[in-house]
Design an enzyme around this catalytic site. Structure first.
Site: not given
Length: 217
Positions: A45-46
């Protein structure tokens, strides 16, 4: 009931990393991309948030707002944004919705109604909150895609899909497989040959139901 293409998306109030919003009001007259994540401070997700941040000028060109959502709180979001900005080497200019009570995840049919977050939760507890929703200025859902936790989303494809939606909806055409901006489009079967000629000029008939043309400049 499941949220389907062309349904008006749910309206809601929520806190975000940039302050409180009412979703329909926040959308305004823009296109919108809502992309969801199961938890802050997760590796895939980062990288995805970083990819979206890097595309800020592309979203602006298309009059499109982007907004993230994760099941953690505002303070965690603000701390995570520092990591995202460091990773992507750019500012994170879009808000992230805090969905600790899973209200938005359930409204958008990403989790079952009985879902809850246990103490000591992990990303697996909200794994299906891994979706992209493209929403038109009419507040209708135009496209959705959902990914597993171990596969990063291709935001070049999200951008391409947005271009295709804006072209198809704005010009009354369809787009073929792998279409990109500037390529031939498809004349819908509901348009007669006579009307197609009047609207598009020359076109290519491959089959009676498959006609391709260039968009007028």
């Amino acid at each position: 009931m499941s949220l389907r293409i062309n349904d008006v998306v749910p309206d809601f109030e929520a806190d975000t990393s940039q302050g409180p919003i009412r979703f329909h009001e926040w959308i305004g007259d823009s296109w919108t991309i809502l992309f969801s994540h199961p938890k802050d401070f997760t590796p895939v997700c980062t990288t995805e948030f970083g990819a979206v941040a890097k595309l800020s000028e592309e979203w602006k060109k298309r009059d499109t707002k982007v907004i993230g959502i994760s099941v953690d709180g505002v303070e965690d979001h603000k701390k995570w944004i520092n990591d995202i900005a460091s990773f992507a080497s750019c500012d994170v200019g879009f808000p992230i919705i805090a969905d600790e009570d899973l209200k938005v995840a359930k409204l958008f049919d990403m989790l079952p109604a009985e879902a809850y977050l246990p103490d000591g939760r992990t990303p697996a507890d909200s794994a299906t909150v891994r979706s992209v929703f493209i929403i038109g200025p009419d507040k209708q859902l135009k496209l959705t895609m959902t990914y597993p936790m171990n596969v990063g989303r291709n935001f070049a494809e999200v951008l391409r899909a947005l271009d295709a939606l804006q072209t198809a909806n704005g010009k009354g055409v369809a787009t073929p497989a792998d279409w990109t901006t500037g390529e031939d489009v498809i004349i819908p079967p509901t348009v007669s040959d006579e009307d197609a000629k009047a609207k598009f000029g020359e076109y290519e008939t491959i089959f009676p139901y498959l006609r391709k043309t260039k968009l007028p400049k």
